[in-house]
Design an enzyme around this catalytic site. Structure first.
Site, PDB file in Angstrom:
ATOM      1  N   GLU A  47      28.990   9.140  37.108  1.00  0.00           N
ATOM      2  CA  GLU A  47      28.653   9.149  38.535  1.00  0.00           C
ATOM      3  C   GLU A  47      28.842   7.710  38.981  1.00  0.00           C
ATOM      4  O   GLU A  47      28.322   6.785  38.349  1.00  0.00           O
ATOM      5  CB  GLU A  47      27.206   9.611  38.740  1.00  0.00           C
ATOM      6  CG  GLU A  47      26.997  11.091  38.468  1.00  0.00           C
ATOM      7  CD  GLU A  47      27.672  11.987  39.500  1.00  0.00           C
ATOM      8  OE1 GLU A  47      27.926  11.541  40.635  1.00  0.00           O
ATOM      9  OE2 GLU A  47      27.967  13.146  39.149  1.00  0.00           O
ATOM     10  N   THR A  81      31.182  -1.741  34.808  1.00  0.00           N
ATOM     11  CA  THR A  81      31.290  -2.388  36.116  1.00  0.00           C
ATOM     12  C   THR A  81      30.702  -3.791  36.077  1.00  0.00           C
ATOM     13  O   THR A  81      29.826  -4.085  35.250  1.00  0.00           O
ATOM     14  CB  THR A  81      30.529  -1.527  37.152  1.00  0.00           C
ATOM     15  OG1 THR A  81      30.382  -2.273  38.352  1.00  0.00           O
ATOM     16  CG2 THR A  81      29.127  -1.154  36.673  1.00  0.00           C
ATOM     17  N   ASP A  82      31.139  -4.635  37.012  1.00  0.00           N
ATOM     18  CA  ASP A  82      30.519  -5.964  37.142  1.00  0.00           C
ATOM     19  C   ASP A  82      29.107  -5.852  37.732  1.00  0.00           C
ATOM     20  O   ASP A  82      28.346  -6.830  37.700  1.00  0.00           O
ATOM     21  CB  ASP A  82      31.395  -6.896  37.999  1.00  0.00           C
ATOM     22  CG  ASP A  82      31.678  -6.384  39.407  1.00  0.00           C
ATOM     23  OD1 ASP A  82      31.211  -5.283  39.756  1.00  0.00           O
ATOM     24  OD2 ASP A  82      32.363  -7.105  40.166  1.00  0.00           O
ATOM     25  N   GLU A  83      28.752  -4.671  38.272  1.00  0.00           N
ATOM     26  CA  GLU A  83      27.443  -4.538  38.922  1.00  0.00           C
ATOM     27  C   GLU A  83      26.291  -4.642  37.922  1.00  0.00           C
ATOM     28  O   GLU A  83      25.155  -4.881  38.312  1.00  0.00           O
ATOM     29  CB  GLU A  83      27.376  -3.229  39.722  1.00  0.00           C
ATOM     30  CG  GLU A  83      28.523  -3.154  40.720  1.00  0.00           C
ATOM     31  CD  GLU A  83      28.422  -2.038  41.739  1.00  0.00           C
ATOM     32  OE1 GLU A  83      27.314  -1.554  41.999  1.00  0.00           O
ATOM     33  OE2 GLU A  83      29.476  -1.652  42.275  1.00  0.00           O
ATOM     34  N   LYS A 101      24.655   2.313  34.290  1.00  0.00           N
ATOM     35  CA  LYS A 101      25.854   1.796  33.605  1.00  0.00           C
ATOM     36  C   LYS A 101      25.452   0.744  32.570  1.00  0.00           C
ATOM     37  O   LYS A 101      26.020   0.688  31.473  1.00  0.00           O
ATOM     38  CB  LYS A 101      26.837   1.202  34.620  1.00  0.00           C
ATOM     39  CG  LYS A 101      27.508   2.203  35.537  1.00  0.00           C
ATOM     40  CD  LYS A 101      28.402   3.200  34.822  1.00  0.00           C
ATOM     41  CE  LYS A 101      29.646   2.587  34.255  1.00  0.00           C
ATOM     42  NZ  LYS A 101      30.554   3.639  33.694  1.00  0.00           N
ATOM     43  N   TYR A 118      22.563   3.153  40.039  1.00  0.00           N
ATOM     44  CA  TYR A 118      23.905   3.239  39.448  1.00  0.00           C
ATOM     45  C   TYR A 118      24.109   2.142  38.415  1.00  0.00           C
ATOM     46  O   TYR A 118      24.458   2.403  37.261  1.00  0.00           O
ATOM     47  CB  TYR A 118      24.973   3.138  40.551  1.00  0.00           C
ATOM     48  CG  TYR A 118      26.358   2.840  40.011  1.00  0.00           C
ATOM     49  CD1 TYR A 118      27.040   3.755  39.214  1.00  0.00           C
ATOM     50  CD2 TYR A 118      26.993   1.615  40.282  1.00  0.00           C
ATOM     51  CE1 TYR A 118      28.305   3.471  38.701  1.00  0.00           C
ATOM     52  CE2 TYR A 118      28.254   1.329  39.774  1.00  0.00           C
ATOM     53  CZ  TYR A 118      28.900   2.258  38.981  1.00  0.00           C
ATOM     54  OH  TYR A 118      30.150   1.977  38.463  1.00  0.00           O
TER      55      TYR A 118
HETATM   56  P1  NAD Z   1      35.085   8.651  40.160  1.00  0.00           P
HETATM   57  O1  NAD Z   1      33.744   8.963  40.726  1.00  0.00           O
HETATM   58  O2  NAD Z   1      36.276   8.654  41.067  1.00  0.00           O
HETATM   59  O3  NAD Z   1      35.432   9.666  38.965  1.00  0.00           O
HETATM   60  C1  NAD Z   1      34.509  10.006  37.988  1.00  0.00           C
HETATM   61  C2  NAD Z   1      35.064  11.192  37.210  1.00  0.00           C
HETATM   62  O4  NAD Z   1      34.100  11.553  36.191  1.00  0.00           O
HETATM   63  C3  NAD Z   1      35.278  12.434  38.075  1.00  0.00           C
HETATM   64  O5  NAD Z   1      36.558  12.993  37.816  1.00  0.00           O
HETATM   65  C4  NAD Z   1      34.165  13.382  37.637  1.00  0.00           C
HETATM   66  O6  NAD Z   1      34.516  14.750  37.741  1.00  0.00           O
HETATM   67  C5  NAD Z   1      33.937  12.972  36.187  1.00  0.00           C
HETATM   68  N1  NAD Z   1      32.593  13.287  35.695  1.00  0.00           N
HETATM   69  C6  NAD Z   1      31.394  13.010  36.305  1.00  0.00           C
HETATM   70  N2  NAD Z   1      30.369  13.496  35.562  1.00  0.00           N
HETATM   71  C7  NAD Z   1      30.929  14.050  34.446  1.00  0.00           C
HETATM   72  C8  NAD Z   1      30.395  14.686  33.281  1.00  0.00           C
HETATM   73  N3  NAD Z   1      29.066  14.860  33.133  1.00  0.00           N
HETATM   74  N4  NAD Z   1      31.252  15.106  32.338  1.00  0.00           N
HETATM   75  C9  NAD Z   1      32.604  14.942  32.477  1.00  0.00           C
HETATM   76  N5  NAD Z   1      33.153  14.381  33.570  1.00  0.00           N
HETATM   77  C10 NAD Z   1      32.335  13.929  34.530  1.00  0.00           C
HETATM   78  O7  NAD Z   1      34.927   7.249  39.439  1.00  0.00           O
HETATM   79  P2  NAD Z   1      35.943   6.042  39.331  1.00  0.00           P
HETATM   80  O8  NAD Z   1      35.856   5.237  40.564  1.00  0.00           O
HETATM   81  O9  NAD Z   1      37.261   6.571  38.890  1.00  0.00           O
HETATM   82  O10 NAD Z   1      35.255   5.209  38.163  1.00  0.00           O
HETATM   83  C11 NAD Z   1      35.609   5.448  36.802  1.00  0.00           C
HETATM   84  C12 NAD Z   1      34.756   4.562  35.910  1.00  0.00           C
HETATM   85  O11 NAD Z   1      34.922   3.208  36.288  1.00  0.00           O
HETATM   86  C13 NAD Z   1      33.263   4.866  36.014  1.00  0.00           C
HETATM   87  O12 NAD Z   1      32.713   4.768  34.741  1.00  0.00           O
HETATM   88  C14 NAD Z   1      32.738   3.760  36.929  1.00  0.00           C
HETATM   89  O13 NAD Z   1      31.395   3.453  36.632  1.00  0.00           O
HETATM   90  C15 NAD Z   1      33.662   2.615  36.560  1.00  0.00           C
HETATM   91  N6  NAD Z   1      33.886   1.626  37.631  1.00  0.00           N
HETATM   92  C16 NAD Z   1      34.395   2.006  38.845  1.00  0.00           C
HETATM   93  C17 NAD Z   1      34.632   1.038  39.821  1.00  0.00           C
HETATM   94  C18 NAD Z   1      35.226   1.383  41.154  1.00  0.00           C
HETATM   95  O14 NAD Z   1      35.381   0.496  42.002  1.00  0.00           O
HETATM   96  N7  NAD Z   1      35.593   2.626  41.419  1.00  0.00           N
HETATM   97  C19 NAD Z   1      34.320  -0.295  39.564  1.00  0.00           C
HETATM   98  C20 NAD Z   1      33.778  -0.631  38.334  1.00  0.00           C
HETATM   99  C21 NAD Z   1      33.598   0.332  37.358  1.00  0.00           C
HETATM  100  P1  TYD Z   2      31.184   0.661  47.920  1.00  0.00           P
HETATM  101  O1  TYD Z   2      32.612   1.026  48.181  1.00  0.00           O
HETATM  102  O2  TYD Z   2      30.147   1.741  48.021  1.00  0.00           O
HETATM  103  O3  TYD Z   2      31.143  -0.070  46.496  1.00  0.00           O
HETATM  104  P2  TYD Z   2      29.932  -0.845  45.755  1.00  0.00           P
HETATM  105  O4  TYD Z   2      28.662  -0.545  46.430  1.00  0.00           O
HETATM  106  O5  TYD Z   2      30.000  -0.263  44.368  1.00  0.00           O
HETATM  107  O6  TYD Z   2      30.309  -2.299  45.801  1.00  0.00           O
HETATM  108  O7  TYD Z   2      30.758  -0.488  48.946  1.00  0.00           O
HETATM  109  C1  TYD Z   2      31.467  -1.718  48.994  1.00  0.00           C
HETATM  110  C2  TYD Z   2      30.720  -2.601  49.977  1.00  0.00           C
HETATM  111  O8  TYD Z   2      30.834  -2.045  51.289  1.00  0.00           O
HETATM  112  C3  TYD Z   2      29.233  -2.717  49.697  1.00  0.00           C
HETATM  113  O9  TYD Z   2      28.807  -4.054  49.987  1.00  0.00           O
HETATM  114  C4  TYD Z   2      28.601  -1.741  50.671  1.00  0.00           C
HETATM  115  C5  TYD Z   2      29.544  -1.777  51.858  1.00  0.00           C
HETATM  116  N1  TYD Z   2      29.664  -0.528  52.628  1.00  0.00           N
HETATM  117  C6  TYD Z   2      29.502  -0.553  54.021  1.00  0.00           C
HETATM  118  O10 TYD Z   2      29.227  -1.602  54.632  1.00  0.00           O
HETATM  119  N2  TYD Z   2      29.651   0.625  54.704  1.00  0.00           N
HETATM  120  C7  TYD Z   2      29.936   1.802  54.081  1.00  0.00           C
HETATM  121  O11 TYD Z   2      30.038   2.869  54.749  1.00  0.00           O
HETATM  122  C8  TYD Z   2      30.115   1.805  52.651  1.00  0.00           C
HETATM  123  C9  TYD Z   2      30.420   3.072  51.914  1.00  0.00           C
HETATM  124  C10 TYD Z   2      29.981   0.607  51.973  1.00  0.00           C
END
Ligand code: NAD
Ligand code: TYD
Length: 355
Positions: free
Chosen positions: A84, A134-136, A163, A159
């Site tokens: 998630e 994630t860097d978070e 992680k 979140y």
């Molecule tokens: P996303 O939300 O787009 O995709 C997540 C995928 O995981 C989906 O396809 C979902 O169906 C699947 N999934 C969720 N719960 C599951 C379960 N219980 N079993 C099997 N599959 C399940 O996420 P994303 O943006 O592609 O991120 C991928 C990874 O990278 C994650 O681990 C996230 O924490 C990490 N990440 C994402 C970002 C970003 O900016 N998107 C940044 C840093 C790290």
């Molecule tokens: P987001 O894409 O949710 O990523 P993360 O919270 O993991 O960094 O949000 C990126 C930044 O944008 C974050 O500082 C929250 C801000 N944000 C808004 O200002 N408005 C929005 O509707 C959303 C979704 C995010």
């Protein structure tokens, strides 16, 4: 042909990685994804139909199903990114984050360990469990400094704390059981096929629909933007060449305030798809209440992966965001299916019953 498990391969980053690996590598991929609201097999494009892509609709908390997949496909490694992933959802409902990100990672680690411990010596040595984080997990920066592999953990949101817990489990399985793990912590990704709950696609789609562009607080929070295709290249390098037990931070070297991001998007949309009424999309910007516990600034020092594996991002924010806006303008069908929910039927139509 060697097999690789990718969890979360129907998500935003997972689908980018599968598209890259099918196009540029010889891996056979078993894509393990539960298909939550964020899972969309349409995002795989032609790679989804390639003979080297096998899809399994499986929950990573289902140990029996995971054991069966390991026994049937005998992978050389796992890239784990099922999670998630949206901070706002974690604030409104943390339960799914604890379930998938913590219990799911634990269950997958145990299934991987059971399989790995029965491999022969060369198989055990070359096996990799690569966890995507994630860097978070590092918390929030002030005006100066950057996160690196040495930064102490200090997660603030449901979140990021889920992680962080999963990162600790992965490292514990390496230290305790010797499972050859890799951890990568990356900054905010953007690019094609991102679900429109995250800042950039949400702003693009709201703007095109003439809806308000909701900016949390003052819009001065800072994120370090990484193009998803640059991230996918980095993940392939770490998985294939990273040192077991190591961590690599991956960032885009593109720090922007949220306001700068929204202004850039509006300017690009004004150029690429001007509004019928002649007004700028900038007029849709709306300040809304801040996110509770909103982290102020994230920035990554990606020096280690550059020095050790030779990775640097190809896209600047300027080049990547222009392409991203153009992609959303050119891919109305993908957007329409996401917005109508039709993408959820795609798996039955294209893959038949659960495999
Ligand atoms: P996303 O939300 O787009 O995709 C997540 C995928 O995981 C989906 O396809 C979902 O169906 C699947 N999934 C969720 N719960 C599951 C379960 N219980 N079993 C099997 N599959 C399940 O996420 P994303 O943006 O592609 O991120 C991928 C990874 O990278 C994650 O681990 C996230 O924490 C990490 N990440 C994402 C970002 C970003 O900016 N998107 C940044 C840093 C790290
Ligand atoms: P987001 O894409 O949710 O990523 P993360 O919270 O993991 O960094 O949000 C990126 C930044 O944008 C974050 O500082 C929250 C801000 N944000 C808004 O200002 N408005 C929005 O509707 C959303 C979704 C995010």
């Amino acid at each position: 042909m060697q097999t690789l498990f990718i969890t979360g391969g129907a998500g935003f980053i997972g689908s980018a990685l599968i598209r890259l690996l099918i196009a540029e590598s010889g891996w056979r991929i078993v894509n393990i994804d539960k298909l939550t609201y964020a899972g969309n097999l349409e995002s795989l494009g032609a790679a989804g139909h390639d003979q080297r892509h096998i899809f399994s609709q499986t929950d990573i908390c289902d140990r029996a199903a995971l054991d069966a997949l390991f026994a049937a496909h005998r992978p050389a490694g796992v890239i784990h990114m099922a999670a998630e992933s949206h901070v706002d959802r974690s604030i409104h409902g943390p339960g799914d984050f604890i379930y998938t990100n913590i219990t799911g990672t634990y269950t997958l680690l145990e299934a991987a360990r059971a399989y790995w411990s029965c491999l022969n010596e060369p198989g055990r040595t070359s096996f990799r469990f690569h966890h995507i984080s994630t860097d978070e997990v590092f918390g929030s920066l002030g005006p100066a400094g950057m996160f690196s592999e040495e930064t102490a953990y200090d997660p603030r949101s449901p979140y990021s704390s889920s992680k962080a817990a999963s990162d600790h489990l992965v490292r514990a399985w390496q230290h305790t059981y010797g499972l050859p793990t890799l951890v990568t912590n990356c900054s905010n990704n953007y690019g094609p096929f991102q679900f429109p709950e995250k800042l950039i696609p949400l702003m693009i789609l709201n703007a095109l629909a003439g809806k308000p562009l909701p900016i949390y607080g003052k819009g001065d929070n800072i994120r370090d933007w990484l193009h998803v295709d640059d991230h996918a290249r980095a993940l392939r390098l770490v998985f294939e060449r990273g040192i077991p037990g190591a961590t690599y931070c991956i960032g885009g070297c593109n720090e922007c305030t949220n306001m700068e991001v929204v202004d850039t998007l509006c300017t690009l949309l004004d150029q690429q798809q001007p509004r019928a009424d002649g007004k700028s999309y900038l007029t849709l910007k709306t300040f809304v209440a801040d996110r509770p516990g909103h982290d102020r600034r994230y920035a990554i020092d990606a020096g280690k992966i550059a020095r050790e594996l030779g990775w640097t991002p190809r896209e600047t924010f300027e080049s990547g965001i222009g392409k991203t806006v153009a992609w959303y303008l050119a891919n109305g069908e993908w957007i329409a299916h996401v917005q109508s929910g039709a993408y959820r039927q795609w798996v039955e139509t294209n893959y038949g019953a659960r495999q």
